[in-house]
Design a protein around this motif. Structure first.
Motif, PDB file in Angstrom:
ATOM      1  N   ASP A  80       1.010  -1.540   0.135  1.00 31.62           N
ATOM      2  CA  ASP A  80       0.010   0.128   0.154  1.00 31.62           C
ATOM      3  C   ASP A  80       1.335   0.646  -0.211  1.00 31.62           C
ATOM      4  N   LEU A  81       1.884   1.824   0.846  1.00 30.81           N
ATOM      5  CA  LEU A  81       2.941   2.170   1.092  1.00 30.81           C
ATOM      6  C   LEU A  81       3.620   2.877  -0.069  1.00 30.81           C
ATOM      7  N   GLU A  82       4.029   1.488  -1.323  1.00 36.02           N
ATOM      8  CA  GLU A  82       4.632   1.558  -2.376  1.00 36.02           C
ATOM      9  C   GLU A  82       3.655   2.529  -3.728  1.00 36.02           C
ATOM     10  N   LYS A  83       2.596   1.993  -3.223  1.00 35.99           N
ATOM     11  CA  LYS A  83       1.664   2.733  -4.262  1.00 35.99           C
ATOM     12  C   LYS A  83       1.305   3.948  -4.283  1.00 35.99           C
ATOM     13  N   LEU A  88       9.499   4.538  -3.552  1.00 38.59           N
ATOM     14  CA  LEU A  88      10.243   3.795  -2.191  1.00 38.59           C
ATOM     15  C   LEU A  88      10.781   2.545  -3.105  1.00 38.59           C
ATOM     16  N   LEU A  89      10.023   2.450  -4.567  1.00 41.13           N
ATOM     17  CA  LEU A  89      10.532   1.039  -5.492  1.00 41.13           C
ATOM     18  C   LEU A  89      12.466   1.445  -5.834  1.00 41.13           C
ATOM     19  N   HIS A  90      12.362   2.122  -5.493  1.00 46.15           N
ATOM     20  CA  HIS A  90      13.806   2.565  -6.451  1.00 46.15           C
ATOM     21  C   HIS A  90      14.894   1.378  -6.042  1.00 46.15           C
ATOM     22  N   THR A 117      15.865   0.022   1.606  1.00 45.52           N
ATOM     23  CA  THR A 117      15.199   0.743   1.812  1.00 45.52           C
ATOM     24  C   THR A 117      14.501   0.647   3.419  1.00 45.52           C
ATOM     25  N   PHE A 118      13.702  -0.281   3.715  1.00 52.29           N
ATOM     26  CA  PHE A 118      13.042  -0.899   4.478  1.00 52.29           C
ATOM     27  C   PHE A 118      13.614  -1.784   5.404  1.00 52.29           C
ATOM     28  N   GLY A 119      14.182  -2.550   5.083  1.00 50.53           N
ATOM     29  CA  GLY A 119      14.393  -4.207   5.430  1.00 50.53           C
ATOM     30  C   GLY A 119      13.342  -4.597   6.011  1.00 50.53           C
ATOM     31  N   VAL A 178       5.475   4.634   8.918  1.00 50.59           N
ATOM     32  CA  VAL A 178       6.991   3.586   9.331  1.00 50.59           C
ATOM     33  C   VAL A 178       6.437   2.092   8.283  1.00 50.59           C
ATOM     34  N   ALA A 179       7.069   1.667   7.325  1.00 52.37           N
ATOM     35  CA  ALA A 179       6.691  -0.007   6.500  1.00 52.37           C
ATOM     36  C   ALA A 179       6.028  -0.641   7.588  1.00 52.37           C
ATOM     37  N   ALA A 180       5.518  -1.248   7.270  1.00 52.78           N
ATOM     38  CA  ALA A 180       5.603  -3.001   8.332  1.00 52.78           C
ATOM     39  C   ALA A 180       6.484  -3.131   7.601  1.00 52.78           C
TER      40      ALA A 180
END
Length: 197
Positions: A80-83, A88-90, A117-119, A178-180
């Motif tokens: 959802d965050l990437e959408k 953030l998809l780099h 980016t997120f780990g 904060v990403a899941a």
């Protein structure tokens, strides 16, 4: 193993230099050098460390639609965050590019670049090092000598946990999501660090 890793590093370096701004490229060089330092410290391949550092942001300047179309070639769904924030998809796009354009298929290298980016829980040691190096390379405002010396005696898991907690606190302070994956990584690392004690 990557055949002719020095040649691959040079090709990726040249591509990154032409594809991103000078300041972004300088950040990538500092990240690569920081990766090398931590690979040395924790016994990992230093050349792979340099490669993931120099290549991790090479898709950062692509427009959102192109970024999305390249990233989706890894076969994974969009979060959802990437959408909401395709930028953030780099990392995922850079991992695809490493495979398609530079014949890099080393699973640790691809994992590290795709997830910097997120780990995520269960990440390999090279992924941990890139995650940390990206956030604590010496060009970052918060990275002082004092800050770096506070990290000096930590195990690799403790190091990632400390940097991750700092990053989550920073995001929360700025009212950012904060990403899941980062929240899950936090729980996983807390358990890992407890096991190490």
């Amino acid at each position: 193993m990557i055949e002719d890793i020095d040649v691959v590093i040079e090709k990726v370096r040249e591509y990154a230099k032409s594809a991103v701004s000078q300041s972004r490229f300088d950040h990538s060089v500092r990240t690569a050098e920081t990766c090398v330092k931590y690979c040395k410290k924790f016994g990992l391949d230093e050349k792979k460390g340099y490669l993931v550092g120099i290549g991790h942001d090479m898709c950062k300047a692509l427009d959102p639609e192109l970024l999305m179309s390249i990233a989706l070639r890894d076969g994974k769904p969009l979060s959802d965050l990437e959408k909401i924030k395709p930028g953030l998809l780099h990392g995922r796009a850079a991992a695809v590019k490493l495979q398609e354009d530079f014949d890099v298929f080393d699973p640790d290298v691809i994992e590290a670049v795709a997830n910097h980016t997120f780990g995520f829980p269960g990440m390999c040691d090279l992924s941990k090092i890139l995650y940390v190096a990206d956030k604590i390379e010496p060009g970052r405002d918060h990275v002082t000598g004092e800050y770096l010396s506070s990290l000096k005696n930590l195990t690799l898991n403790q190091l990632v946990l400390s940097v991750l907690q700092d990053n989550i606190n920073h995001l929360k302070k700025k009212n950012r999501t904060v990403a899941a994956e980062s929240e899950e990584l936090l729980k996983w690392l807390e358990e890992k660090v407890d096991e190490e004690i």
